[in-house]
Write a protein that holds these residues in place. Structure first.
Motif, PDB file in Angstrom:
ATOM      1  N   GLU A  18       0.875  -1.171   0.000  1.00 18.88           N
ATOM      2  CA  GLU A  18       0.000   0.000   0.000  1.00 18.88           C
ATOM      3  C   GLU A  18       0.910   1.218   0.000  1.00 18.88           C
ATOM      4  O   GLU A  18       1.855   1.280   0.784  1.00 18.88           O
ATOM      5  CB  GLU A  18      -0.900   0.012   1.231  1.00 18.88           C
ATOM      6  N   GLU A  19       0.652   2.178  -0.883  1.00 15.06           N
ATOM      7  CA  GLU A  19       1.516   3.347  -1.030  1.00 15.06           C
ATOM      8  C   GLU A  19       0.709   4.637  -0.955  1.00 15.06           C
ATOM      9  O   GLU A  19      -0.301   4.777  -1.624  1.00 15.06           O
ATOM     10  CB  GLU A  19       2.230   3.319  -2.376  1.00 15.06           C
ATOM     11  N   GLN A  20       1.202   5.570  -0.161  1.00 16.64           N
ATOM     12  CA  GLN A  20       0.631   6.906  -0.098  1.00 16.64           C
ATOM     13  C   GLN A  20       1.333   7.778  -1.137  1.00 16.64           C
ATOM     14  O   GLN A  20       2.556   7.895  -1.126  1.00 16.64           O
ATOM     15  CB  GLN A  20       0.848   7.527   1.291  1.00 16.64           C
ATOM     16  N   ASN A  21       0.580   8.345  -2.042  1.00 17.10           N
ATOM     17  CA  ASN A  21       1.055   9.304  -3.033  1.00 17.10           C
ATOM     18  C   ASN A  21       2.249   8.827  -3.875  1.00 17.10           C
ATOM     19  O   ASN A  21       3.234   9.548  -4.010  1.00 17.10           O
ATOM     20  CB  ASN A  21       1.384  10.637  -2.351  1.00 17.10           C
ATOM     21  N   PRO A  22       2.153   7.646  -4.490  1.00 19.53           N
ATOM     22  CA  PRO A  22       3.266   7.200  -5.332  1.00 19.53           C
ATOM     23  C   PRO A  22       3.428   8.032  -6.600  1.00 19.53           C
ATOM     24  O   PRO A  22       4.536   8.192  -7.097  1.00 19.53           O
ATOM     25  CB  PRO A  22       2.905   5.759  -5.668  1.00 19.53           C
ATOM     26  N   GLN A  28      -2.589  16.352  -7.452  1.00 22.06           N
ATOM     27  CA  GLN A  28      -3.389  15.847  -6.337  1.00 22.06           C
ATOM     28  C   GLN A  28      -2.750  14.562  -5.818  1.00 22.06           C
ATOM     29  O   GLN A  28      -2.150  13.805  -6.580  1.00 22.06           O
ATOM     30  CB  GLN A  28      -4.828  15.558  -6.795  1.00 22.06           C
ATOM     31  N   PRO A  29      -2.875  14.298  -4.516  1.00 23.79           N
ATOM     32  CA  PRO A  29      -2.290  13.066  -3.971  1.00 23.79           C
ATOM     33  C   PRO A  29      -3.003  11.824  -4.495  1.00 23.79           C
ATOM     34  O   PRO A  29      -4.140  11.882  -4.965  1.00 23.79           O
ATOM     35  CB  PRO A  29      -2.478  13.222  -2.462  1.00 23.79           C
ATOM     36  N   SER A  30      -2.321  10.707  -4.391  1.00 25.96           N
ATOM     37  CA  SER A  30      -2.874   9.440  -4.841  1.00 25.96           C
ATOM     38  C   SER A  30      -2.592   8.365  -3.798  1.00 25.96           C
ATOM     39  O   SER A  30      -1.849   8.575  -2.838  1.00 25.96           O
ATOM     40  CB  SER A  30      -2.271   9.041  -6.186  1.00 25.96           C
ATOM     41  N   TYR A  31      -3.182   7.215  -4.006  1.00 23.74           N
ATOM     42  CA  TYR A  31      -3.012   6.067  -3.119  1.00 23.74           C
ATOM     43  C   TYR A  31      -3.007   4.834  -4.009  1.00 23.74           C
ATOM     44  O   TYR A  31      -3.808   4.742  -4.948  1.00 23.74           O
ATOM     45  CB  TYR A  31      -4.181   6.007  -2.130  1.00 23.74           C
ATOM     46  N   ILE A  33      -2.631   0.420  -4.278  1.00 28.34           N
ATOM     47  CA  ILE A  33      -2.633  -0.903  -3.654  1.00 28.34           C
ATOM     48  C   ILE A  33      -2.167  -1.903  -4.702  1.00 28.34           C
ATOM     49  O   ILE A  33      -2.642  -1.895  -5.840  1.00 28.34           O
ATOM     50  CB  ILE A  33      -4.036  -1.292  -3.159  1.00 28.34           C
ATOM     51  N   ALA A  51      -6.961   8.293  -7.292  1.00 24.92           N
ATOM     52  CA  ALA A  51      -6.728   9.731  -7.127  1.00 24.92           C
ATOM     53  C   ALA A  51      -8.081  10.432  -7.138  1.00 24.92           C
ATOM     54  O   ALA A  51      -8.878  10.225  -8.060  1.00 24.92           O
ATOM     55  CB  ALA A  51      -5.840  10.275  -8.243  1.00 24.92           C
ATOM     56  N   GLN A  57     -13.329  10.192  -8.999  1.00 26.62           N
ATOM     57  CA  GLN A  57     -12.190   9.413  -8.538  1.00 26.62           C
ATOM     58  C   GLN A  57     -11.615   8.662  -9.733  1.00 26.62           C
ATOM     59  O   GLN A  57     -12.312   7.885 -10.388  1.00 26.62           O
ATOM     60  CB  GLN A  57     -12.585   8.416  -7.454  1.00 26.62           C
TER      61      GLN A  57
END
Length: 86
Positions: A18-22, A28-31, A33, A51, A57
């Motif tokens: 799981e990655e925060q803002n790769p 804009q930030p992303s996430y 999995i 995102a 989304q």
């Protein structure tokens, strides 16, 4: 969401990262999995990048054989830098 989107015959499915803002999308930030699974005897990996862009989304999804995944993931994420909205 990621695990439930896998083919019904998948086996050994598990989230491996799981990655925060790769990759920021449109500033804009992303996430993201990443999960691994087996499908008809072949090992696969899937990554979904989420995102939130205003009222929508974005979900960018990559599925590849596990042996090819890292190379394709780099190219896939690099292509996301070209996305922008006005």
């Amino acid at each position: 969401t990621v695990l439930t989107s896998l083919p019904g015959e998948s086996q050994n499915a598990k989230v491996v990262l799981e990655e925060q803002n790769p990759v920021p999308v449109n500033q804009q930030p992303s996430y993201a999995i990443t999960a691994n699974y087996t499908y008809f005897g072949q090992d696969y990996a899937v990554s979904v990048l989420f995102a939130n862009l205003g009222q929508i989304q974005l979900r960018a999804r990559l599925v590849a054989r596990k042996a090819d995944f890292e190379t394709l993931q780099r190219a896939f994420r690099g292509s996301l830098f070209s996305l922008h909205w006005q």
